[in-house]
Design an enzyme around this catalytic site. Structure first.
Site, PDB file in Angstrom:
ATOM      1  N   ARG A 286     -77.391 -84.303  53.265  1.00 19.64           N
ATOM      2  CA  ARG A 286     -76.158 -85.048  53.004  1.00 19.64           C
ATOM      3  C   ARG A 286     -76.035 -86.260  53.932  1.00 19.64           C
ATOM      4  O   ARG A 286     -75.556 -87.323  53.522  1.00 19.64           O
ATOM      5  CB  ARG A 286     -74.938 -84.135  53.183  1.00 19.64           C
ATOM      6  CG  ARG A 286     -74.849 -83.013  52.157  1.00 19.64           C
ATOM      7  CD  ARG A 286     -73.700 -82.076  52.461  1.00 19.64           C
ATOM      8  NE  ARG A 286     -72.398 -82.699  52.225  1.00 19.64           N
ATOM      9  CZ  ARG A 286     -71.251 -82.227  52.684  1.00 19.64           C
ATOM     10  NH1 ARG A 286     -71.247 -81.143  53.444  1.00 19.64           N
ATOM     11  NH2 ARG A 286     -70.123 -82.824  52.408  1.00 19.64           N
TER      12      ARG A 286
ATOM     13  N   ARG B 213     -68.022 -93.848  47.465  1.00 21.23           N
ATOM     14  CA  ARG B 213     -69.181 -93.434  48.254  1.00 21.23           C
ATOM     15  C   ARG B 213     -70.356 -94.386  48.090  1.00 21.23           C
ATOM     16  O   ARG B 213     -71.357 -94.246  48.791  1.00 21.23           O
ATOM     17  CB  ARG B 213     -69.617 -92.017  47.862  1.00 21.23           C
ATOM     18  CG  ARG B 213     -68.686 -90.937  48.391  1.00 21.23           C
ATOM     19  CD  ARG B 213     -69.219 -89.561  48.092  1.00 21.23           C
ATOM     20  NE  ARG B 213     -68.396 -88.526  48.720  1.00 21.23           N
ATOM     21  CZ  ARG B 213     -68.599 -87.228  48.576  1.00 21.23           C
ATOM     22  NH1 ARG B 213     -69.593 -86.800  47.812  1.00 21.23           N
ATOM     23  NH2 ARG B 213     -67.811 -86.350  49.171  1.00 21.23           N
TER      24      ARG B 213
ATOM     25  N   LYS C  34     -62.740 -86.414  58.651  1.00 25.80           N
ATOM     26  CA  LYS C  34     -61.890 -87.161  57.715  1.00 25.80           C
ATOM     27  C   LYS C  34     -60.744 -86.300  57.186  1.00 25.80           C
ATOM     28  O   LYS C  34     -59.617 -86.773  57.080  1.00 25.80           O
ATOM     29  CB  LYS C  34     -62.731 -87.695  56.546  1.00 25.80           C
ATOM     30  CG  LYS C  34     -63.800 -88.688  56.964  1.00 25.80           C
ATOM     31  CD  LYS C  34     -64.440 -89.376  55.779  1.00 25.80           C
ATOM     32  CE  LYS C  34     -65.115 -88.414  54.821  1.00 25.80           C
ATOM     33  NZ  LYS C  34     -66.243 -87.680  55.463  1.00 25.80           N
TER      34      LYS C  34
ATOM     35  N   ARG D  77     -67.675 -74.985  60.234  1.00 24.94           N
ATOM     36  CA  ARG D  77     -66.599 -75.290  59.292  1.00 24.94           C
ATOM     37  C   ARG D  77     -66.414 -74.160  58.279  1.00 24.94           C
ATOM     38  O   ARG D  77     -67.379 -73.561  57.809  1.00 24.94           O
ATOM     39  CB  ARG D  77     -66.884 -76.605  58.551  1.00 24.94           C
ATOM     40  CG  ARG D  77     -65.693 -77.056  57.724  1.00 24.94           C
ATOM     41  CD  ARG D  77     -65.749 -78.526  57.383  1.00 24.94           C
ATOM     42  NE  ARG D  77     -66.749 -78.839  56.374  1.00 24.94           N
ATOM     43  CZ  ARG D  77     -66.837 -80.040  55.796  1.00 24.94           C
ATOM     44  NH1 ARG D  77     -66.031 -81.020  56.153  1.00 24.94           N
ATOM     45  NH2 ARG D  77     -67.768 -80.263  54.883  1.00 24.94           N
TER      46      ARG D  77
ATOM     47  N   ARG E  41     -69.186 -73.126  52.942  1.00 27.57           N
ATOM     48  CA  ARG E  41     -69.751 -73.680  51.715  1.00 27.57           C
ATOM     49  C   ARG E  41     -71.262 -73.829  51.840  1.00 27.57           C
ATOM     50  O   ARG E  41     -71.793 -74.038  52.934  1.00 27.57           O
ATOM     51  CB  ARG E  41     -69.133 -75.053  51.421  1.00 27.57           C
ATOM     52  CG  ARG E  41     -67.645 -75.028  51.223  1.00 27.57           C
ATOM     53  CD  ARG E  41     -67.117 -76.278  50.532  1.00 27.57           C
ATOM     54  NE  ARG E  41     -67.860 -77.488  50.875  1.00 27.57           N
ATOM     55  CZ  ARG E  41     -67.300 -78.586  51.383  1.00 27.57           C
ATOM     56  NH1 ARG E  41     -66.004 -78.606  51.653  1.00 27.57           N
ATOM     57  NH2 ARG E  41     -68.020 -79.654  51.631  1.00 27.57           N
TER      58      ARG E  41
END
Length: 212
Positions: A167, A88, A13, A123, A156
């Site tokens: 998640r 969300r 995204k 990432r 992260r």
């Protein structure tokens, strides 16, 4: 043009948001970046959000909705915006409707869970400005250094595999139902998020251009 990006964490995204916003000249409103700024600043909201984000859980609606409402009132959103990471949940979508904000199109980026988990391990995020990179798909010009602000790139906590799985579970339970919510309004465009990034961008831009 008021847009929403839907997709699981790691679906791409953020990358597509940059392309869309550059093309149409609208700001990207990333809830995650706003919340991370609050975490760094040590604000009351940041402290409230910290326990949720580090566990891969959703930040309470009252905190998120307050952030979004304030951001959308700023001048740069008057000609349109792209929401990344909000809404969300169905209640958040309903709150957006009650704010009198019209959404023109919802772009869903569809990627299988197995691909998501593999992507997230690579990432990296700038700890200073929040810009996102990937060790394979979106390398910085200098390894470990942000192209935009020269900040340090880090992994992260919520990109670690165990947290990613949590998640994804939260996404499927809480966020995925938004697709049906907006399908009923005939606003959803879905695109396969696997494969060439530039080709995915072309498909999205073509669909959005058709609205103009």
């Amino acid at each position: 043009m008021n847009l929403i990006l839907l997709g699981a964490p790691g679906a791409g995204k953020g990358t597509q948001a940059e392309v869309i916003c550059a093309h149409f000249g609208i700001p990207a409103i990333s809830t995650g970046n706003i919340i991370r700024e609050a975490l760094r600043s040590g604000t009351e909201m940041g402290l409230r959000a910290k326990q949720y984000t580090e566990a891969g859980q959703l930040v309470p609606d009252d905190v998120v909705i307050g952030i979004i409402a304030e951001r959308l009132n700023q001048d740069d959103c008057k000609k349109g915006f792209l929401l990344d990471g909000f809404p969300r949940t169905i209640p958040q979508a309903e709150a957006l409707d009650k704010m009198g904000i019209t959404i023109d199109r919802v772009v869903e980026i569809d990627v299988p869970d197995e691909e998501i988990i593999q992507r997230m391990s690579g990432r990296r995020v700038c700890e200073k400005c929040g810009a996102s990179y990937h060790i394979v798909n979106k390398k910085p010009k200098v390894e470990g250094v942000c192209d935009l602000c020269a900040g340090t790139l880090v992994q992260r906590k919520d990109d670690h595999p165990d947290t990613v799985k949590e998640r994804l579970n939260v996404y499927h339970e809480k966020t995925e139902p938004l697709k049906d919510y907006y399908l009923k309004q005939n606003k959803v465009f879905s695109v396969d998020g696997c494969g060439d990034i530039s080709e995915i961008s072309k498909q999205i831009l073509s669909a959005l251009e058709a609205l103009i």
